[in-house]
Design a protein around this motif. Structure first.
Motif, mmCIF file in Angstrom:
data_model
loop_
_atom_site.group_PDB
_atom_site.id
_atom_site.type_symbol
_atom_site.label_atom_id
_atom_site.label_comp_id
_atom_site.label_asym_id
_atom_site.label_seq_id
_atom_site.Cartn_x
_atom_site.Cartn_y
_atom_site.Cartn_z
ATOM 1 N N VAL A 67 0.812 -1.220 0.000
ATOM 2 C CA VAL A 67 0.000 0.000 0.000
ATOM 3 C C VAL A 67 0.846 1.270 0.000
ATOM 4 O O VAL A 67 0.354 2.343 -0.331
ATOM 5 C CB VAL A 67 -0.990 0.028 1.189
ATOM 6 N N LYS A 79 -3.868 1.746 -1.356
ATOM 7 C CA LYS A 79 -4.609 1.345 -0.149
ATOM 8 C C LYS A 79 -6.063 1.005 -0.506
ATOM 9 O O LYS A 79 -6.640 0.037 -0.008
ATOM 10 C CB LYS A 79 -4.596 2.481 0.873
ATOM 11 N N TYR A 80 -6.612 1.815 -1.400
ATOM 12 C CA TYR A 80 -7.982 1.522 -1.832
ATOM 13 C C TYR A 80 -8.044 0.131 -2.460
ATOM 14 O O TYR A 80 -8.987 -0.637 -2.225
ATOM 15 C CB TYR A 80 -8.466 2.591 -2.826
ATOM 16 N N ALA A 82 -6.211 -2.506 -1.797
ATOM 17 C CA ALA A 82 -6.171 -3.537 -0.758
ATOM 18 C C ALA A 82 -7.525 -3.644 -0.067
ATOM 19 O O ALA A 82 -8.048 -4.752 0.144
ATOM 20 C CB ALA A 82 -5.072 -3.215 0.247
ATOM 21 N N ASP A 83 -8.099 -2.507 0.264
ATOM 22 C CA ASP A 83 -9.397 -2.535 0.958
ATOM 23 C C ASP A 83 -10.477 -3.135 0.058
ATOM 24 O O ASP A 83 -11.333 -3.903 0.514
ATOM 25 C CB ASP A 83 -9.795 -1.126 1.401
ATOM 26 N N LEU A 84 -10.418 -2.786 -1.223
ATOM 27 C CA LEU A 84 -11.409 -3.329 -2.164
ATOM 28 C C LEU A 84 -11.283 -4.852 -2.246
ATOM 29 O O LEU A 84 -12.279 -5.581 -2.154
ATOM 30 C CB LEU A 84 -11.187 -2.713 -3.543
ATOM 31 N N TYR A 85 -10.057 -5.332 -2.416
ATOM 32 C CA TYR A 85 -9.852 -6.771 -2.601
ATOM 33 C C TYR A 85 -10.293 -7.535 -1.354
ATOM 34 O O TYR A 85 -10.794 -8.656 -1.442
ATOM 35 C CB TYR A 85 -8.376 -7.085 -2.910
ATOM 36 N N GLU A 86 -10.112 -6.905 -0.214
ATOM 37 C CA GLU A 86 -10.490 -7.574 1.034
ATOM 38 C C GLU A 86 -11.995 -7.860 1.063
ATOM 39 O O GLU A 86 -12.435 -8.881 1.594
ATOM 40 C CB GLU A 86 -10.101 -6.687 2.228
ATOM 41 N N GLY A 87 -12.779 -6.950 0.473
ATOM 42 C CA GLY A 87 -14.230 -7.105 0.556
ATOM 43 C C GLY A 87 -14.868 -7.690 -0.685
ATOM 44 O O GLY A 87 -16.082 -7.895 -0.743
ATOM 45 N N ARG A 100 -4.169 -10.365 4.431
ATOM 46 C CA ARG A 100 -3.409 -9.190 4.900
ATOM 47 C C ARG A 100 -2.283 -9.684 5.802
ATOM 48 O O ARG A 100 -2.386 -9.683 7.016
ATOM 49 C CB ARG A 100 -4.330 -8.224 5.640
ATOM 50 N N GLY A 158 -0.413 -3.524 7.035
ATOM 51 C CA GLY A 158 -1.587 -3.430 6.166
ATOM 52 C C GLY A 158 -1.384 -3.973 4.764
ATOM 53 O O GLY A 158 -2.312 -4.029 3.966
#
Ligand SMILES: Cc1cc2nc3c(=O)[nH]c(=O)nc-3n(C[C@H](O)[C@H](O)[C@H](O)COP(=O)(O)OP(=O)(O)OC[C@H]3O[C@@H](n4cnc5c(N)ncnc54)[C@H](O)[C@@H]3O)c2cc1C
Length: 825
Positions: A67, A79-80, A82-87, A100, A158
């Motif tokens: 990130v 960072k976006y 990573a957050d997108l892929y997580e959800g 992560r 992160g």
């Protein structure tokens, strides 16, 4: 592993006759763009993939999702992702393999640790969890690593990893669920264009009309674009990794280990280790074109080429000596001349968007890139400052295959090289040379490159070997540059600024056109120089330049070398179709010599009979004078804060003019000066630099440039109304100057600024100011309640550089000669 599409298209599946947006390419980037276009409600999105989704580069990516990038905005996009892929699995039902697991970057020497700590300070700015670690903690986080030669590292919890094929499938599934169509086995052969606007695509299955086209064709993007006269400078290179046999005690969730000094990264991969390499001398691939048949293919692995890096890997993880290699993989990836990807609208053709050239970070970038580009297309402007990656930062020559080939040998390795503050590219050099180049070289100039131009950065004393010294701290050239700086402040210095982009705007509508685009008033007397910005309709600064009225219907626009493509494009796009205006790029027709300093008048007066006195030749005026046999346009303007003239000389006359000035300069102790001195001088004076201190997301009120806005001029200007609204509301961000109290502090850019212990902004540029005797930085600070003068001046400020907080003094006025006494004399 190749992705077998469950919705594979299907010879015979119908190709729509039209779509609002055609996305070309079904890699992770194209799928993310389609996903985000559909997410923001864009209807009629059609993605066309020549073979199967992921078949280009995406299918074999290692899947690291880091990130922290080089700048705040680039980090926000990653960072976006990573957050997108997580959800994404929850949203689409398609697994992504997101984990992560964090990442650990290690240093074998102090300068590398300094670099990593710079990253840690940026991470603080981004509010990422980041730990600076010593060898013991590294061993704890990565028990298999040999740590005895390490001086430390940085742990980012992160960061994560994904399965790139699965992420792409999930994005495609999500895009389809939101209404986008994705067709495989459809090749886009060409782009349809009317005038200079996209109208659709030609495919091997028929034409599709479209309002927008997005070229996400990976390593094919360059050649496809060339067919339409669009320049996307990128070239493929062979990129390797190996995968070991299973390693018994390798934790599945081990953080990714990066050992940049060994040119390697280590990723835990289902009980095995995947080891990727960023070697300093890469192997460009596909120079003659990439075969049409290329899909899920790999390149021949070159173990001999890899050997030194595998050795380094075994030194870092000694267990590797005991396990065999299961896979030796080599695949192609696109690299760009400056290692930054290309995003945005092609300057050549309207509605032709680009997302390509991902320099081995395409998977981690895709989420943020897809969102940003979708919003850019939908709103007509980027959602944040994307100048770092905007395609308009590039030059046409960079698309020549020879240049791309040469530069690509270097760019892959730069990912893990030291990112020294004054690092220069070694390849693709001597592209554009001033006609005075040899004279500068004879004066022992050390050159650096901007937009292909070789420019003197400093001059070493006669006989002294010239070289940059790689360091984050003081460098030998600084004392030479200081001499140049002091010459400009105390006597007189000579700069070759031929790399300025020069644009001639002529015709009966030239004044009206420029006056509409410029915040300042262009309706001035002939011979007047006007400093102005060009604004977008949100009041953001698109360009920062000077305009000289050289005739009743003729204006000379002068801008920075790096802004040539961008500013020309902005000017052309903001000129009414059919208006009687001609816009000519006259950059090559003139050399520029800047004679700057308190003795500049006396010196120049010895080589010209024209009267240069203050009354005859006031500040901000320009006219032709004669020097020797040459007729030269002399402009009394300055970027260094001293009395001086920029001389615009027909190129072929420039050597003679140079010789006359340098001969006449001896009694005045004239010094040849370079761009590092220029930067030091301009920062002391608080002069802004577009691309650092100014962007399309900064307004003149925020940047302290509202004095350039003529709100009362007839007809107004683009951005005026937005600015007036902002004035009414008050600004929340302000550009300020910062003087380091400790002269050892060295700031460059992207460092956090603290006010009373709280991060309020980041630096945009920094340089040692030799007159002030300490480092000077510029940066924006933010206050939601309003960044008033009182709020700004009341704080106690610090700037953090590589983990060390330095006390700084803030100022809204130039730190040098705020009263402009030196200039207007
Ligand atoms: C060995 C290796 C390891 C890597 N590891 C990582 C990593 O750990 N993390 C990371 O972030 N990145 C990594 N990367 C980089 C990453 O894989 C790429 O940046 C990313 O996949 C690029 O995606 P793309 O969509 O731009 O290109 P591609 O995946 O190549 O997609 C482009 C698509 O366009 C299609 N296409 C081309 N021309 C046409 C046409 N005319 N009509 C229709 N379709 C067309 C192609 O068939 C292709 O499917 C790695 C790369 C390599 C080689």
């Amino acid at each position: 592993m190749a992705y077998e599409s469950s919705r594979s298209v299907q010879p015979g599946a119908s190709l729509p006759r039209s779509a609002r947006v055609v996305v070309i390419g079904g890699g992770v980037i194209g799928c993310s763009v389609a996903y985000h276009l559909a997410t923001i409600g864009m209807r009629d999105v059609l993605l066309l993939e020549r073979k199967s989704l992921t078949c280009g580069t995406t299918w074999h990516a290692a899947g690291l999702v880091g990130v922290l990038r080089a700048t705040y905005n680039m980090s926000m996009l990653a960072k976006y992702s990573a957050d997108l892929y997580e959800g994404l699995e929850k949203e689409t039902g398609q697994a992504t393999g997101f984990l992560r697991n964090g990442s650990l970057s290690v240093a074998t020497h102090g300068e590398r640790l300094t670099e990593l700590k710079r990253g840690a300070s940026l991470a603080k700015l981004c509010q990422f969890s980041c730990e600076v670690v010593g060898p013991d903690r590294i061993r704890e986080l990565w028990p298999l690593a040999h740590v005895d030669d390490l001086v430390g590292g940085v742990y980012l919890s992160g960061d994560g990893v994904v399965n790139p094929v699965d992420v792409t499938k999930a994005l495609a599934k999500g895009a389809r669920a939101k209404g986008a169509r994705i067709l495989e086995n459809v090749s886009v052969l060409d782009i349809k264009i009317r005038g200079n606007t996209v109208t659709g695509v030609v495919t091997d299955r028929g034409d599709v009309d479209a309002e927008y086209v997005v070229n996400c064709a990976g390593m094919w993007a360059h050649r496809l674009a060339r067919k339409s006269g669009v320049s996307i400078p990128l070239h493929a290179a062979a990129h390797h990794y190996v995968v070991t046999e299973p390693i018994a005690d390798l934790p599945a969730s081990a953080p990714t280990l990066r050992d940049p000094d060994g040119c390697n990264y280590f990723k835990a991969d289902a009980g095995k280790l995947l080891i990727g390499t960023f070697e300093p001398h890469a192997k460009p691939w596909g120079h003659q074109g990439i075969p049409d048949t290329f899909a899920f293919d790999q390149l021949p692995a070159d173990l001999e080429h890899l050997e030194p890096y595998l050795e380094a890997a075994a030194r870092r993880v000694p267990r590797l000596r005991e396990v065999g290699l299961k896979v030796v993989f080599c695949g192609p990836e696109s690299f760009t001349p400056d290692d930054r990807y290309h995003l945005g609208e092609a300057p050549e053709i309207r509605n032709y968007f680009i997302a390509a050239g991902f320099n081995s970070v395409g998977v981690q970038s895709a989420g943020g890139v897809g969102k940003a580009l979708a919003e850019w297309i939908s709103n007509g402007h980027p959602p944040l400052d994307l100048g770092d990656v905007d395609i308009r930062r590039t030059s046409r020559f960079q698309s020549t295959p020879r240049y791309l080939y040469d530069r690509t040998t270097e760019t892959l390795g730069l990912l893990y090289a030291m990112h020294w503050p004054y690092r220069q590219f070694e390849t693709g050099r001597n592209v554009r040379k001033s006609i005075l180049h040899d004279r500068l070289a004879a004066a022992n100039a050390c050159f650096g490159e901007v937009a292909g131009w070789e420019r003197a950065n400093f001059f070493a004393p006669p006989g002294v070997a010239i070289a940059y010294v790689d360091s984050w701290g003081a460098q030998p050239w600084m004392s030479w540059s200081a001499i140049e700086h002091r010459a400009v402040r105390g006597s007189v210095g000579l700069f070759d600024q031929s790399s300025f982009a020069k644009i001639l705007v002529q015709g009966s509508a030239a004044l009206a056109t420029l006056n509409r685009i410029s915040s300042n008033n262009m309706d001035v007397d002939i011979g007047r120089i006007v400093y102005t910005q060009w604004l977008n309709d949100r009041g953001g600064i698109e360009a920062d330049l000077t305009v000289t009225r050289v005739g009743p219907e003729a204006f000379l626009v002068i801008t920075g070398a790096a802004s040539e493509t961008r500013d020309l494009s902005w000017l052309r796009r903001n000129t009414a179709p059919g208006a009687p205006v001609t816009i000519t790029n006259v950059t090559s027709s003139m050399a520029v010599l800047s004679v700057m300093g308190p003795l500049s008048r006396q010196l120049l007066q010895t080589v010209t009979q024209d009267d240069l006195s203050n009354s005859a030749f006031p500040f901000a005026t320009s006219r032709e004078i004669e020097i020797g046999y040459a007729v030269v346009r002399a402009s009394r303007i300055t970027y260094v804060g001293e009395l001086g003239w920029e001389l615009y000389i027909p190129t072929e006359f420039a050597p003679d003019v140079f010789d006359r000035i340098t001969s006449a300069g001896a009694p005045f102790d004239l010094k040849p000066c370079g761009y590092y001195a220029l930067n030091s001088l301009r920062i002391e004076k608080g002069y802004r630099h577009f691309g650092h201190d100014l962007s399309d997301h900064d307004t003149p009120f925020e940047a302290g440039l509202s004095f350039c806005c003529d709100f009362g001029k007839p007809g107004g200007f683009v951005g005026r109304e937005a600015l007036l609204r902002q004035k009414e509301r008050g600004v929340q961000r302000r550009l300020a100057l910062f003087r380091f109290l400790d002269r050892e502090g060295r700031s460059y850019h992207e460092e956090p600024i603290f006010r009373d212990g709280i991060i309020v902004g980041r630096t945009t540029s920094g340089m040692f100011g030799h007159t002030l005797g300490t480092n000077i930085a510029m940066g924006y600070v933010r206050c939601e309640e309003g960044a008033s003068d009182a709020w700004l001046m009341a704080g106690r400020y610090e700037i953090e550089v590589s983990g060390v907080k330095y006390a700084v003094e803030v100022s809204l006025r130039p730190l040098y000669d705020p009263g402009m006494n030196k200039i207007k004399c």
